[in-house]
Write a protein that holds these residues in place. Structure first.
Motif, PDB file in Angstrom:
ATOM      1  N   VAL A 136       0.833  -1.203   0.000  1.00 39.07           N
ATOM      2  CA  VAL A 136       0.000   0.000   0.000  1.00 39.07           C
ATOM      3  C   VAL A 136       0.866   1.250   0.000  1.00 39.07           C
ATOM      4  O   VAL A 136       0.577   2.228  -0.705  1.00 39.07           O
ATOM      5  N   ALA A 137       1.957   1.240   0.778  1.00 39.39           N
ATOM      6  CA  ALA A 137       2.821   2.421   0.894  1.00 39.39           C
ATOM      7  C   ALA A 137       3.488   2.777  -0.427  1.00 39.39           C
ATOM      8  O   ALA A 137       3.664   3.963  -0.743  1.00 39.39           O
ATOM      9  N   ILE A 138       3.864   1.776  -1.217  1.00 39.12           N
ATOM     10  CA  ILE A 138       4.592   2.033  -2.464  1.00 39.12           C
ATOM     11  C   ILE A 138       3.660   2.132  -3.669  1.00 39.12           C
ATOM     12  O   ILE A 138       3.833   2.997  -4.531  1.00 39.12           O
ATOM     13  N   CYS A 139       2.656   1.273  -3.714  1.00 38.52           N
ATOM     14  CA  CYS A 139       1.767   1.253  -4.877  1.00 38.52           C
ATOM     15  C   CYS A 139       0.624   2.259  -4.770  1.00 38.52           C
ATOM     16  O   CYS A 139       0.086   2.693  -5.788  1.00 38.52           O
ATOM     17  N   HIS A 140       0.233   2.622  -3.551  1.00 40.65           N
ATOM     18  CA  HIS A 140      -0.853   3.589  -3.343  1.00 40.65           C
ATOM     19  C   HIS A 140      -0.441   4.600  -2.271  1.00 40.65           C
ATOM     20  O   HIS A 140      -1.088   4.700  -1.223  1.00 40.65           O
ATOM     21  N   PRO A 141       0.638   5.355  -2.506  1.00 39.87           N
ATOM     22  CA  PRO A 141       1.169   6.246  -1.461  1.00 39.87           C
ATOM     23  C   PRO A 141       0.202   7.347  -1.043  1.00 39.87           C
ATOM     24  O   PRO A 141       0.190   7.742   0.131  1.00 39.87           O
ATOM     25  N   LEU A 142      -0.607   7.869  -1.975  1.00 39.57           N
ATOM     26  CA  LEU A 142      -1.508   8.969  -1.646  1.00 39.57           C
ATOM     27  C   LEU A 142      -2.676   8.508  -0.766  1.00 39.57           C
ATOM     28  O   LEU A 142      -3.266   9.326  -0.052  1.00 39.57           O
ATOM     29  N   ARG A 143      -2.991   7.230  -0.817  1.00 37.47           N
ATOM     30  CA  ARG A 143      -4.102   6.694  -0.041  1.00 37.47           C
ATOM     31  C   ARG A 143      -3.631   5.886   1.163  1.00 37.47           C
ATOM     32  O   ARG A 143      -4.426   5.234   1.835  1.00 37.47           O
ATOM     33  N   GLN A 232       3.908  -6.763  -7.185  1.00 33.48           N
ATOM     34  CA  GLN A 232       3.353  -5.439  -7.464  1.00 33.48           C
ATOM     35  C   GLN A 232       4.318  -4.324  -7.059  1.00 33.48           C
ATOM     36  O   GLN A 232       4.413  -3.293  -7.732  1.00 33.48           O
ATOM     37  N   ILE A 233       5.023  -4.530  -5.951  1.00 27.84           N
ATOM     38  CA  ILE A 233       5.979  -3.520  -5.488  1.00 27.84           C
ATOM     39  C   ILE A 233       7.116  -3.343  -6.495  1.00 27.84           C
ATOM     40  O   ILE A 233       7.472  -2.212  -6.862  1.00 27.84           O
ATOM     41  N   VAL A 234       7.691  -4.451  -6.960  1.00 27.19           N
ATOM     42  CA  VAL A 234       8.788  -4.381  -7.937  1.00 27.19           C
ATOM     43  C   VAL A 234       8.301  -3.728  -9.228  1.00 27.19           C
ATOM     44  O   VAL A 234       9.009  -2.900  -9.825  1.00 27.19           O
ATOM     45  N   SER A 235       7.083  -4.083  -9.646  1.00 24.25           N
ATOM     46  CA  SER A 235       6.522  -3.476 -10.857  1.00 24.25           C
ATOM     47  C   SER A 235       6.376  -1.963 -10.710  1.00 24.25           C
ATOM     48  O   SER A 235       6.675  -1.201 -11.639  1.00 24.25           O
ATOM     49  N   SER A 236       5.935  -1.509  -9.540  1.00 26.06           N
ATOM     50  CA  SER A 236       5.774  -0.070  -9.307  1.00 26.06           C
ATOM     51  C   SER A 236       7.122   0.634  -9.224  1.00 26.06           C
ATOM     52  O   SER A 236       7.286   1.753  -9.730  1.00 26.06           O
ATOM     53  N   PHE A 250      12.749   1.058  -2.679  1.00 29.80           N
ATOM     54  CA  PHE A 250      13.071  -0.329  -2.377  1.00 29.80           C
ATOM     55  C   PHE A 250      13.731  -0.459  -1.009  1.00 29.80           C
ATOM     56  O   PHE A 250      13.632  -1.514  -0.368  1.00 29.80           O
ATOM     57  N   SER A 251      14.426   0.596  -0.536  1.00 29.32           N
ATOM     58  CA  SER A 251      15.094   0.523   0.764  1.00 29.32           C
ATOM     59  C   SER A 251      14.104   0.360   1.904  1.00 29.32           C
ATOM     60  O   SER A 251      14.448  -0.196   2.957  1.00 29.32           O
ATOM     61  N   THR A 252      12.859   0.830   1.713  1.00 28.72           N
ATOM     62  CA  THR A 252      11.845   0.664   2.759  1.00 28.72           C
ATOM     63  C   THR A 252      11.398  -0.789   2.886  1.00 28.72           C
ATOM     64  O   THR A 252      10.790  -1.160   3.888  1.00 28.72           O
ATOM     65  N   CYS A 253      11.691  -1.597   1.873  1.00 23.79           N
ATOM     66  CA  CYS A 253      11.287  -3.017   1.896  1.00 23.79           C
ATOM     67  C   CYS A 253      12.445  -3.949   2.209  1.00 23.79           C
ATOM     68  O   CYS A 253      12.223  -5.150   2.418  1.00 23.79           O
ATOM     69  N   GLY A 254      13.680  -3.407   2.215  1.00 24.23           N
ATOM     70  CA  GLY A 254      14.848  -4.275   2.353  1.00 24.23           C
ATOM     71  C   GLY A 254      14.863  -5.089   3.627  1.00 24.23           C
ATOM     72  O   GLY A 254      15.118  -6.301   3.608  1.00 24.23           O
ATOM     73  N   SER A 255      14.576  -4.443   4.770  1.00 25.60           N
ATOM     74  CA  SER A 255      14.609  -5.152   6.052  1.00 25.60           C
ATOM     75  C   SER A 255      13.538  -6.229   6.111  1.00 25.60           C
ATOM     76  O   SER A 255      13.805  -7.364   6.542  1.00 25.60           O
ATOM     77  N   HIS A 256      12.331  -5.870   5.687  1.00 21.12           N
ATOM     78  CA  HIS A 256      11.236  -6.851   5.723  1.00 21.12           C
ATOM     79  C   HIS A 256      11.526  -8.022   4.802  1.00 21.12           C
ATOM     80  O   HIS A 256      11.287  -9.182   5.154  1.00 21.12           O
ATOM     81  N   LEU A 257      12.066  -7.735   3.616  1.00 16.79           N
ATOM     82  CA  LEU A 257      12.375  -8.807   2.672  1.00 16.79           C
ATOM     83  C   LEU A 257      13.455  -9.733   3.223  1.00 16.79           C
ATOM     84  O   LEU A 257      13.409 -10.947   3.010  1.00 16.79           O
ATOM     85  N   SER A 258      14.403  -9.174   3.964  1.00 15.67           N
ATOM     86  CA  SER A 258      15.455  -9.998   4.585  1.00 15.67           C
ATOM     87  C   SER A 258      14.859 -10.933   5.634  1.00 15.67           C
ATOM     88  O   SER A 258      15.224 -12.116   5.710  1.00 15.67           O
ATOM     89  N   ILE A 259      13.936 -10.419   6.452  1.00 20.13           N
ATOM     90  CA  ILE A 259      13.312 -11.238   7.484  1.00 20.13           C
ATOM     91  C   ILE A 259      12.437 -12.328   6.862  1.00 20.13           C
ATOM     92  O   ILE A 259      12.431 -13.474   7.320  1.00 20.13           O
ATOM     93  N   VAL A 260      11.708 -11.969   5.800  1.00 18.83           N
ATOM     94  CA  VAL A 260      10.886 -12.962   5.099  1.00 18.83           C
ATOM     95  C   VAL A 260      11.761 -14.085   4.550  1.00 18.83           C
ATOM     96  O   VAL A 260      11.436 -15.275   4.690  1.00 18.83           O
ATOM     97  N   SER A 261      12.887 -13.720   3.924  1.00 24.49           N
ATOM     98  CA  SER A 261      13.794 -14.730   3.366  1.00 24.49           C
ATOM     99  C   SER A 261      14.351 -15.626   4.460  1.00 24.49           C
ATOM    100  O   SER A 261      14.453 -16.847   4.295  1.00 24.49           O
ATOM    101  N   LEU A 262      14.699 -15.021   5.602  1.00 23.99           N
ATOM    102  CA  LEU A 262      15.250 -15.796   6.714  1.00 23.99           C
ATOM    103  C   LEU A 262      14.203 -16.737   7.296  1.00 23.99           C
ATOM    104  O   LEU A 262      14.473 -17.919   7.550  1.00 23.99           O
TER     105      LEU A 262
END
Length: 323
Positions: A136-143, A232-236, A250-262
């Motif tokens: 939502v933050a990246i694909c729909h920032p205004l909402r 959807q995030i990568v596409s945006s 993408f830096s706002t997703c880096g930490s979360h993506l690392s935890i998901v991978s782990l």
């Protein structure tokens, strides 16, 4: 006469209780007495790092008004789930090593299974909700502020908790239907669901089917949601014209993506190790990788990769109020 009947009745009741409530043995990582102090020190250190690290994350989020956002709200609850996950398994192992007693009661073992499933499931659902928040933050920032309002955040947290409790209770209630005989040795440092099912001397077909079905529903669907969100995030992000804008998004997703991978990487590692090899040591190490290591590393991942979190932790440790 009545006294004899009473003695026979009470002795039968004791025998029934002993049969109905067996005792399990947690074999742990090693039975070598020389290695026990090393294992104790290692797990105690990992537990303290897990508790202190995640506790700092929670305190930093609560103390800094800049972090009162949906992303950090879910992160603080993820840290709380990490603390509870570690507390469910590690202290019992430390007590067993210290007392040289490997036993765990039937009630204690099933309780451990239940809480591991609840807190593990809660981490799983929170990671999916955090992926939706980033979507939502990246694909729909205004909402973003309209969609991710406080009411929705609380409802999503309660939904995650409800689904996790259902997940844990479902397997635990099915374990109650099984009967256990002798040789109740669990080659792990905690009561893992699959290992407890293997020890049953009654038919476990329904339990095994339930494990696969519930895993697909409770873990497959959140993982699918995470994959869809990041697609959807990568596409945006790729549609952003400037390189700096792409990096910032993408830096706002880096930490979360690392935890998901782990989290999911270690989970799949446990599944593959149990399917490919019968080595007890490898299975125990794999179980440790998903039940201890991610919870310990999550605070470091977020504090080292996130500038806002590093600033909040710096102010918290130094005692200075955030600017």
């Amino acid at each position: 006469m009545f006294y004899r009947i009473y003695r026979i009745f009470t002795s039968n009741m004791k025998l029934t209780n002993q049969t109905a409530l067996p005792e399990f043995l947690l074999l742990g990582l090693t039975e070598d007495p020389a290695l026990q102090p090393l294992v104790f020190s290692m797990f105690l250190s990992m537990y303290l790092v897990t508790v202190l690290g995640n506790l700092l994350i929670i305190l930093a989020v609560r103390s800094d008004s800049h972090l009162h956002t949906p992303m950090y709200f879910f992160l603080s609850n993820l840290s709380l789930a990490d603390i509870c996950m570690g507390t469910t398994t590690i202290p019992k192992m430390l007590v067993n090593i210290q007392t040289q007693d490997q036993s765990i009661s039937y009630t204690g073992c099933l309780s451990q299974v239940c809480f591991v499933l609840i807190f593990g499931g809660l981490e799983n659902f929170l990671l999916a909700v955090m992926a939706y928040d980033r979507f939502v933050a990246i694909c729909h920032p205004l909402r973003y502020t309209v969609i991710m309002n406080p009411c929705l955040c609380v409802l999503l947290l309660l939904l995650c908790l409800l689904l996790s409790i259902v997940h844990g209770l479902l397997h635990t209630l099915m374990l109650l239907q099984l009967s256990f005989c002798t040789d109740l040795e669990i080659p792990h440092f905690f009561c893992e669901l699959s290992q407890v099912i293997k020890l049953a001397c009654s038919d476990t077909f329904i339990n095994n089917i339930l494990v696969y079905l519930v895993s697909i529903m409770f873990f497959g669907l959140p993982l699918s949601g995470i994959i869809f969100s990041y697609t959807q995030i990568v596409s945006s992000i790729l549609r952003i014209p400037s390189v700096g804008g792409r990096y910032k998004a993408f830096s706002t997703c880096g930490s979360h993506l690392s935890i998901v991978s782990l989290f999911y990487g270690t989970g799949f590692g446990v599944y593959l190790s149990s399917a490919v090899t019968d080595s007890t040591v490898k299975n125990v190490v794999a179980s440790m990788m998903y039940s201890v290591v991610p919870q310990m590393l999550n605070p470091f991942i977020y504090s080292l990769r996130n500038r806002e979190m590093k600033g909040a932790l710096k102010h918290l440790i130094s005692g200075m109020p955030p600017v």
